[in-house]
Scaffold this motif. Sequence first.
Motif: not given
Lengths: 407, 173
Positions: B83-97
């Motif tokens: 997955v590629e994430l932008p520098i300004e707002k690097p956020e993604i849903e957590s897998l841990a759950n």
Amino acid sequence: MNRRTIIPIGPYHPLQEEPELFKLFCEGETVVDIEFETGYNHRGIEKINEKKTFDQVFFVVERICGICSTSHPFAYANAMEEIAGIEIPDRAKYIRSIIGELERIHSHLLWVGLAGHFLGYNTVYMWSWKYRESVLDIFEMITGNRNNYAMFKIGGVRRDIPNSMIPEIRRMLDSLKPKIALLTGAVMDDPVIHARTKGVGILTPEVIRKYGAVGPTARASGIAIDVRRDDPYAAYGMVNWNVITAEEGDVFAKAKVRLLEMVESVSIIEQCLTGLEKTKEGDTETVVREIPPGMGFGRAEAPRGEVFHFVRSDGSNMPVRHKIRAPSYVNIATFKESCIGQTVSDATIILAAVDPCYCCTERLTAAYQMVSDVRRLDGMELIRLSHEKTRNIMSQLENPGSPQKKD
Amino acid sequence: MIAQMEEIFRGEFTTDVLETTVLNHKRMVVRIRPAALLEIVNFLTEDKRYRFIIASGISHADHFEILYHLSDDSTGYILSLQVELPIEKPEIESLANLVPAANWIEREIHDLFGITFLNHPNMVPLIANGNWAADEHPYATQGRRGAVAESHEQGSATHQKGDSRLRNINKDL
């Protein structure tokens, strides 16, 4: 009962080779929660490797672990050879497997010794560490070192095992076999070890899947995963051997798996020695001129489980990114499931059962009551409490009818 | 062959899979839309019995990238979801759950790269734990050359931060 005691193990513990902190939250003797903290000694090896050439990285990754020092170069070599798309000569494959399996034997012997030590059974500890020495002697003969062998390079191995050395290695292995059998018998038939380890710290297959645990930890819970068989590398696809599993998932099952794996390892080494005799001496390397841009995923089955190396190259002589995952990273996380509900004295062997290689005794330094009344117990205080308890018991024995004094 | 896996993938997730690259007969990299991560990982771990190995973050000049490595132990395949994430707002849903094995590595990636994992059950530092400033992410390299040099000059100040962590432990206990 609302009085909770925290028993800290670490961050700097005399018997622990790495700084890490386990906080056991106890009610009485029972562990009710556990917290883990790491990062005290983050060495930034992944970042260091981005400034090393592909050949230099071997020497860095060899020093990640002091016990299984070949498992990381093994996985890294697999990753690099995947990027380069090369096949190494059979002789190099056999030599790699011999080194890998000798390491498994000495690492498992080390664990059996430590496990005996945690249980207070120091005879096992002394025996297995003594027998481990003979494995280190074989290493010294082959590589010149007892540890950190520097045998691996991209495309093969750095040193050959001359055919003239093979009879001596066979002789040393033969003398090791009865020792392993003796130790296996001593551990498997011992009623004390049964009493201390059976039914203790059980990990169910669901828990193993949940945390992605690997190696003997997973195999002792009936999950037959082993990179050597599932994704064969080196000579493991060319020899006959069995994946050892057990169903129970307790500490005893983990000991059983490790002890029986040593027998398999000896058999693998013997087959590899036969393989060596069939190949040409000195043919130990495929020359690699350059590493093309690409990604490599290298795996190796270390004594503790799967080691995973991810390398990305951009065509230069240094990795752009090198991700390393050691087996303990996933295995330690299972403590949350295996320790809770057990007693403090069992918790130490449960923590040791996944072989993170650290030792711990019940070292109580602080206690507090849940009603925010923090009380610190130092050494003198502990001795005073112990004396008080002894006096209490003695007076009970002298006057059986008297009511027990509250401490 | 892992090429069959590629077909299954393209059939199940036509719009979420952006690109598939078969590296050799056991390795495949699949670039996906970040929003579809949970669904695809769920498909792999539940339906196909893949095992989560680890995730690795990479800091590029103009974006962050995370590779989620999953292994199929019955065949020896390693499948990496990119997955590629932008520098300004690097956020993604957590897998841990969904995959508890991802708990620690997401905390580590947060420490090292400053990527935010949404809805993580326990987002406390794993290795940064007081050893360096909370807003400092040593593996995130973009435009940070100056900042690194500066922190080297203030070497003694950094050491103080390390000590404060030990003090915190004593306070805790």
